[in-house]
Design an enzyme around this catalytic site. Sequence first.
Site, short mmCIF file in Angstrom:
data_model
loop_
_atom_site.label_atom_id
_atom_site.label_comp_id
_atom_site.label_asym_id
_atom_site.label_seq_id
_atom_site.Cartn_x
_atom_site.Cartn_y
_atom_site.Cartn_z
N GLY A 1 -8.34 2.36 -4.69
CA GLY A 1 -7.43 1.30 -5.14
C GLY A 1 -7.62 1.03 -6.62
O GLY A 1 -8.04 1.92 -7.37
N SER A 2 -7.36 -0.20 -7.02
CA SER A 2 -7.37 -0.51 -8.45
C SER A 2 -8.80 -0.62 -8.99
O SER A 2 -9.74 -0.95 -8.26
CB SER A 2 -6.64 -1.83 -8.70
OG SER A 2 -7.42 -2.90 -8.23
N GLU B 1 -1.94 1.94 -16.73
CA GLU B 1 -1.36 2.80 -15.70
C GLU B 1 -0.03 2.19 -15.25
O GLU B 1 0.00 1.07 -14.72
CB GLU B 1 -2.36 2.83 -14.53
CG GLU B 1 -2.05 3.82 -13.47
CD GLU B 1 -3.14 3.82 -12.37
OE1 GLU B 1 -3.74 2.76 -12.09
OE2 GLU B 1 -3.37 4.90 -11.80
N GLU C 1 -12.64 5.28 -5.69
CA GLU C 1 -11.62 6.13 -6.30
C GLU C 1 -10.60 5.16 -6.88
O GLU C 1 -9.86 4.52 -6.14
CB GLU C 1 -11.04 7.05 -5.22
CG GLU C 1 -10.37 8.28 -5.79
CD GLU C 1 -8.89 8.06 -5.94
OE1 GLU C 1 -8.47 7.62 -7.04
OE2 GLU C 1 -8.15 8.31 -4.98
N ASN D 1 -0.40 4.00 -1.19
CA ASN D 1 0.42 5.08 -1.77
C ASN D 1 0.33 6.39 -0.99
O ASN D 1 1.28 7.16 -0.96
CB ASN D 1 0.10 5.28 -3.25
CG ASN D 1 -1.33 5.68 -3.53
OD1 ASN D 1 -2.20 5.53 -2.68
ND2 ASN D 1 -1.59 6.18 -4.72
N CYS E 1 -2.62 7.84 -8.27
CA CYS E 1 -3.68 7.57 -9.27
C CYS E 1 -3.80 8.72 -10.26
O CYS E 1 -4.36 8.54 -11.34
CB CYS E 1 -5.03 7.39 -8.58
SG CYS E 1 -5.00 6.10 -7.38
N LYS F 1 -9.89 -0.48 6.92
CA LYS F 1 -8.89 -1.50 6.59
C LYS F 1 -7.79 -0.84 5.76
O LYS F 1 -7.96 -0.58 4.58
CB LYS F 1 -9.49 -2.65 5.78
CG LYS F 1 -8.49 -3.81 5.65
CD LYS F 1 -8.74 -4.70 4.47
CE LYS F 1 -8.22 -4.17 3.17
NZ LYS F 1 -6.77 -3.94 3.09
C1 SIN Z 1 -4.25 9.01 -5.17
O1 SIN Z 1 -3.24 8.67 -5.77
O2 SIN Z 1 -5.18 8.22 -5.02
C2 SIN Z 1 -4.42 10.36 -4.55
C3 SIN Z 1 -3.49 11.38 -4.98
C4 SIN Z 1 -3.82 12.74 -4.42
O3 SIN Z 1 -4.61 12.90 -3.49
O4 SIN Z 1 -3.28 13.69 -4.98
#
Ligand code: SIN
Length: 404
Positions: free
Chosen positions: A152-153, A308, A174, A75, A208, A98
């Site tokens: 990621g997830s 989500e 994260e 993303n 996220c 990766k």
């Molecule tokens: C993310 O979606 O993991 C990061 C979003 C951000 O850095 O604002």
Amino acid sequence: MLERQERLATVMTLEQGKPIAEARGEIVYAAGFLNWFAGEAERVYGMTIPASAAHKRILVLRQPVGVAALITPWNFPTAMLTRKLGPALAAGCTVVCKPAEQTPLSALELGRLFVEAGAPAGVVNILSMHAPQPFADAVFNDQRVRKISFTGSTEVGKQLLARSAEQVKRVSLELGGNAPLIVFADADIERAVAGAVAAKFRNAGQTCVCANRIFVHRQVYPEFSAQLQAAVARLHVGSGLDPATSIGPLIDQAALEKVQRHVSDAQQLGARVLSGGGAAAVAGGTDLFWQPTLLADAAPDMLVSSEETFGPVAPLIAFDSEEAVLAQANATQYGLAAYVFTSDIGRIFRMAEGLEYGIIGVNDGLPSAPQAPFGGVKESGLGREGGPTGIDEYLNIKYVALSL
Ligand code: SIN
């Protein structure tokens, strides 16, 4: 990176789909992590601590953890890489990266710049691949790899956390979120609408930290929803390369199906579609576009509120009291970002302290910045990226006891 901004942004838009203006912004954001941690590299201080015995001295050193394996998402293909690479290199670690299978080219373009800038061979290694398993096996079985950083997830993060136990590797995660965005009756509604659009529709809702549940005080619900509906109507769905576009395609078919499932579940359970609600046809485009969607009368038991969505769908939920909305906002296993819109200073502190989240945007729909610690609590992750503590994730503390 800044000199090559246009090329890097174009590659990102072509492979990921986000609007070109967002891609340009991401390159600046991404370069900001390298700049910030270049500064932090000069401040990897040690410590001396007074000992109780007169003949003893206590020294504390901070040293690189060793090789770091960096696993990054599709993303934000460039910024999520530099958010890990910057502190790792500043700490003195070499890295094996990766990138997500969907977006390898942005990472390889960045790798090319490291070569051009003279990074020694073997310091930054970027491996693109079709399946993640061989990479995971290689890094988890290799004693030289001492650190895993993953974005990621939550589901995959839990597997990596379990595997990191085999060799007790350091791990930063994260993971997913289910961000509440809360609009109180005393909020500046125009500002709250702008904040909600930014927090919900950036990257077509694929972040996220995206607002996943929008709680609106019943008193301002009609005014807020009407203004948000007007703002959503101004969003243009289309190719990311078209400068007029504000919503690009979703990443793949599975993402589209999830959005579809969430919207139809909400409708079946009584939500009303105020805008959008279905796939969008874009001439000459793929079938991965979804109309920016606004749902009224959403409720906590709907999939849009409990999972989500990762798409451009904004469910509105009415609330009556601060206590009730705080309880509802915290009623999730996630704890990454939360947003509050209010003009009451007392309430700002009560909410900032009471919300069980790692990041709180107060009258701010875009809190992310290289200088700020980014990360979650509960099942949203472990550790922090960016900010003054981001480098600690890549440093070991060594204590030297010296007897004179
Ligand atoms: C993310 O979606 O993991 C990061 C979003 C951000 O850095 O604002």
